[in-house]
Design a protein around this motif. Structure first.
Motif, PDB file in Angstrom:
ATOM      1  N   UNK A  65       0.827  -1.211   0.000  1.00 10.94           N
ATOM      2  CA  UNK A  65       0.000   0.000   0.000  1.00 10.94           C
ATOM      3  C   UNK A  65       0.861   1.261   0.000  1.00 10.94           C
ATOM      4  N   UNK A  66       1.912   1.263   0.826  1.00  7.77           N
ATOM      5  CA  UNK A  66       2.776   2.448   0.871  1.00  7.77           C
ATOM      6  C   UNK A  66       3.525   2.626  -0.444  1.00  7.77           C
ATOM      7  N   UNK A  67       4.011   1.532  -1.013  1.00  8.48           N
ATOM      8  CA  UNK A  67       4.732   1.621  -2.284  1.00  8.48           C
ATOM      9  C   UNK A  67       3.839   2.194  -3.376  1.00  8.48           C
ATOM     10  N   UNK A  68       2.638   1.730  -3.454  1.00  9.49           N
ATOM     11  CA  UNK A  68       1.692   2.226  -4.462  1.00  9.49           C
ATOM     12  C   UNK A  68       1.383   3.697  -4.227  1.00  9.49           C
ATOM     13  N   UNK A  69       1.132   4.064  -2.978  1.00  9.86           N
ATOM     14  CA  UNK A  69       0.812   5.459  -2.658  1.00  9.86           C
ATOM     15  C   UNK A  69       1.981   6.385  -2.976  1.00  9.86           C
ATOM     16  N   UNK A  70       3.191   5.969  -2.625  1.00  7.42           N
ATOM     17  CA  UNK A  70       4.355   6.825  -2.871  1.00  7.42           C
ATOM     18  C   UNK A  70       4.609   7.032  -4.359  1.00  7.42           C
TER      19      UNK A  70
END
Length: 290
Positions: A65-70
């Motif tokens: 989730x963090x990778x996609x958001x970043x």
């Protein structure tokens, strides 16, 4: 006969004892949970505990989730504000992975320091490095249980939005004239720039400011100076400054010429220089005469 019966009873006793030992050994082997996992070259003898597996799944999901958001908020940079919840969940899940203990063995032991890949640790270090590289902690107030956007960040965002709205409402590309937008938005831009400088604790201006704010300010400065060419309003003060600097630099040279060519000319007496050889000859002649 009695001897024969005694031998048979003795053998039966030994057999039942050995059988009981095998049953007891089998029971303990099936129920024994070692503090370490034994590896047989293909897989583990014992399954990893369900609690550790659930935490690992949650860790993988939060990392995704963090990778996609970043990636989605890489430009313009809004990573810190938009991805803070994903980062907090990712960080908390990793802490659970470190400190959860089952039957004397932590989940960390099962997933870390077993091979050169270090997949779990590598993903944590990479995501944490992205967060820290952007100084994202500087955007928030961490004194509360859930991080809140700090007052300084809110103030900057409000001033930034006002400046951007002013530029949008007064800029007409078809007219190819930016003088009006420069004059009307000059005050907003100057206040935004001054406030941005006050947020930093060093002369560079980026040490403790989160990347969301740095990127917004850099973009605004680029639009103001390159796209709108609003810095042309400073040309007149710069010309005056350069003229005054030139005059001041010319004064020492002027003073030198005045002293050199306009001052009183005095006759200097001629100085007769005699060589040491001539002085030696004269001294010798005086000694002979005497």
């Amino acid at each position: 006969m009695r001897t024969m019966k005694s031998v048979v009873l003795f053998l039966l006793f030994i057999k039942f004892n050995l059988l009981g030992a095998d049953i007891s050994y089998s029971y303990h082997f099936n129920t024994y949970k070692p503090t370490e996992l034994f590896y047989n070259g293909e897989g583990y003898f014992y399954d990893i505990p369900d609690n550790c597996t659930r935490i690992l799944n949650s860790f993988a999901e939060s990392a995704m989730n963090f990778t996609r958001c970043s990636i989605l908020h890489a430009r313009p940079v809004k990573l810190c504000r938009e991805c803070v919840n994903d980062y907090v969940q990712f960080f908390d899940t990793y802490q659970k992975l470190l400190h959860t203990e089952i039957n004397g063995t932590t989940c960390t032991f099962m997933y870390l320091s077993h091979d050169r890949f270090e997949v779990v640790l590598s993903y944590y270090n990479n995501i944490d490095a992205i967060w820290n590289k952007g100084n994202c902690n500087g955007c928030f107030n961490w004194s509360t249980e859930i991080p809140q956007v700090s007052n300084s960040t809110k103030k900057f965002i409000n001033m930034f939005n006002e400046t951007v709205d002013c530029i949008k409402s007064n800029y007409y590309p078809s007219m190819n004239d930016t003088e009006e937008v420069c004059q009307k938005c000059s005050q907003s831009y100057i206040q935004l720039d001054e406030y941005y400088k006050s947020l930093s604790s060093d002369s560079i201006g980026v040490d403790s400011i989160c990347m969301d704010i740095v990127d917004s300010m850099n973009t605004t400065r680029s639009i103001w100076s390159k796209t709108l060419n609003c810095c042309k309003l400073r040309r007149h003060p710069e010309i005056i400054f350069l003229c005054v600097t030139g005059v001041i630099s010319f004064l020492p040279l002027l003073f030198y010429f005045v002293v050199r060519y306009c001052g009183p000319i005095r006759d200097l007496p001629n100085v007769l220089k005699q060589s040491r050889f001539k002085q030696t000859i004269l001294r010798s002649a005086d000694g002979r005469i005497n």
